[in-house]
Motif scaffolding. Structure first.
Motif, PDB file in Angstrom:
ATOM      1  N   ARG A 349      15.133  -0.569  27.300  1.00 21.19           N
ATOM      2  CA  ARG A 349      16.379  -0.788  26.564  1.00 21.19           C
ATOM      3  C   ARG A 349      17.506  -0.882  27.586  1.00 21.19           C
ATOM      4  NH1 ARG A 349      17.794   2.523  21.230  1.00 21.19           N
ATOM      5  NH2 ARG A 349      16.070   1.174  20.611  1.00 21.19           N
ATOM      6  N   THR A 405      23.489  -4.845  24.216  1.00 16.79           N
ATOM      7  CA  THR A 405      22.387  -3.893  24.365  1.00 16.79           C
ATOM      8  C   THR A 405      21.138  -4.550  23.800  1.00 16.79           C
ATOM      9  OG1 THR A 405      23.849  -1.976  24.170  1.00 16.79           O
ATOM     10  CG2 THR A 405      21.512  -1.604  23.758  1.00 16.79           C
ATOM     11  N   THR A 407      16.498  -4.834  23.911  1.00 16.66           N
ATOM     12  CA  THR A 407      15.173  -4.384  24.324  1.00 16.66           C
ATOM     13  C   THR A 407      14.474  -5.567  24.980  1.00 16.66           C
ATOM     14  OG1 THR A 407      15.057  -2.833  22.474  1.00 16.66           O
ATOM     15  CG2 THR A 407      12.998  -3.370  23.580  1.00 16.66           C
TER      16      THR A 407
END
Length: 448
Positions: A349, A405, A407
């Motif tokens: 992440r 942000t 993943t």
């Protein structure tokens, strides 16, 4: 003779309750902000650097026309650093305040040495961000090409939560209160945006070159007309040591390797910070990557021989029964019964900074993990997410833009000793760089 780990834990807890608690402190900031001068003067005023040593540095620096660097030479000890007048590698020292025992890490400020700065910051519990208050100095360091912003982002990304902003060179602006307020007002929102909790950030005006407000705040000094806060040392003395993963398996990423030169320190010397568990003289440890193991012949901390060390300690372990070429910078010392696993695929992440080029599937990157610099590729953009709720915003985005942000899946070109942050938070933090700039930082969710 091996000391039982149960006894080590008992002794450590007694020491923590009765004595000074230990903190690793990294000093960062733009080149020429005065980091080494500030810490060199602090070491001298606290007695860590003797008058004799400082006088020797004064004479030697003056001899080559660099008399103003005398305090910096306490930390910039290599010939190249002294000739160039810049910190290149991470210098380490120790100092004591009334309630704390500090391991000092003086990191380089020049953008060419960011990898060394990352290595130092990865070992830190707290940080001092040195800002140049001089006219043009602050603007240069805090501007687009300066390192103030990048250093602040990197130390936060590597887990540092407590930050002291030392507004240095106040003597160069005649201790102007408005200049101090201007700098604080500019830095404060940026640090909040970078993830720092305002209650864990302190701003202190100092004049390192003249010793103003370092150890004591003088009642009739040049800051007395408007500054009523604590000195730098008083702020440092209030920093809270973080919790340590003492009961976890030993994890010690290696930052330096050398050959021991004395009878006590014979063998292979491996320096680094213990980020999990503990170790004692006589323990057998495994070196990962690899299948080799060694016995700890001696341990050294703060220049003294010690029988054991626990998580949070910056130490040198002298190893016997192993060849020097087996232990490398980036190796991890761990128990033979619970070795760190090697990973080639990481689910991470990440928080994207401000990359000059887009981050897409197939983008080659450098992954920094403690002192390791691993070649890698972004192989999958899994999703963008809401950083506050964790909710998936978009699956399989084509590109990652700044401030996002996300993943992602990262594939390493060679296996690396990395663990998920849920297992060991210090072993699960990474920095991503590309073409000389830091582009993202994150925590490892899964390793395969």
């Amino acid at each position: 003779m091996t000391v039982s780990h149960e006894r080590v834990i008992e002794e450590w807890r007694k020491r923590e309750e009765s004595g000074r608690r230990g903190i690793s402190l990294v000093v960062v900031g733009h080149v020429d902000a005065g980091k080494s001068t500030l810490m060199g003067r602090l070491l001298h005023e606290l007695g860590t650097l003797s008058d004799k040593e400082h006088t020797s540095n004064e004479r030697a620096s003056a001899k080559i026309g660099k008399g103003s660097f005398a305090y910096a030479w306490a930390l910039d000890s290599s010939e190249e650093e002294r000739e160039r007048g810049v910190t290149i590698d991470v210098a380490q020292d120790t100092f004591l305040t009334p309630n704390r025992r500090f391991t000092l890490l003086d990191a380089p400020g020049h953008r060419d040495f960011i990898p060394n700065m990352i290595s130092g910051a990865a070992q830190a519990d707290a940080a001092v961000l040195v800002v140049d208050a001089s006219k043009g100095g602050f603007e240069s360091g805090f501007g687009e090409r300066g390192q103030t912003r990048e250093h602040a982002i990197l130390v936060r990304s590597l887990g540092v939560q407590q930050l002291v902003v030392a507004v240095n060179k106040m003597d160069a602006v005649d201790y102007d209160e408005e200049r101090f307020k201007f700098i604080v007002d500019a830095v404060k929102p940026f640090l909040a945006q970078s993830g720092f909790d305002a209650t864990k950030v302190t701003y202190v005006p100092v004049g390192a070159a003249v010793g103003e407000n370092l150890v004591e705040r003088t009642a009739d000094g040049p800051l007395a007309s408007w500054y009523t806060g604590p000195s730098l040392v008083a702020v440092l003395d209030e920093l809270a040591p973080p919790s340590r993963q003492i009961d976890a398996p030993l994890r010690m990423p290696v930052t330096n390797v050398f050959r021991g030169q004395t009878a006590i320190s014979a063998g292979v010397g491996a320096s680094g910070r213990v980020v999990g568990g503990l170790l004692s003289v006589g323990d057998r440890v495994r070196i990962v990557p690899g299948d080799e193991s060694a016995v700890i012949r001696a341990l050294e901390q703060d220049g003294e021989t010690v029988p054991w060390a626990v998580a949070g300690s910056a130490i040198t372990a002298y190893l016997s029964g192993i060849e020097m070429n087996i232990v490398n910078i980036g190796s991890v010392l761990c128990p033979p019964s619970a070795p760190v696993q090697l990973a080639t695929s990481l689910l991470v992440r990440v928080l994207v900074f401000e990359p000059s080029l887009p981050l897409m599937v197939g983008t080659p990157i450098e992954l920094f993990h403690h002192s390791s610099n691993l070649s890698a590729v972004l192989t999958e953009l899994v999703s963008t997410i809401d950083p506050k709720t964790g909710e998936v915003l978009k699956r399989k985005p084509r590109v990652l833009s700044r401030g996002v942000t996300a993943t992602v899946r990262i594939t390493l070109q060679a296996p690396g000793p990395i663990e998920p942050a849920s297992v060991n938070k210090d072993m699960g933090r990474v920095i991503l760089r590309m073409r000389g700039e830091s582009v993202a930082a994150g925590v490892v969710l899964e390793c395969n």
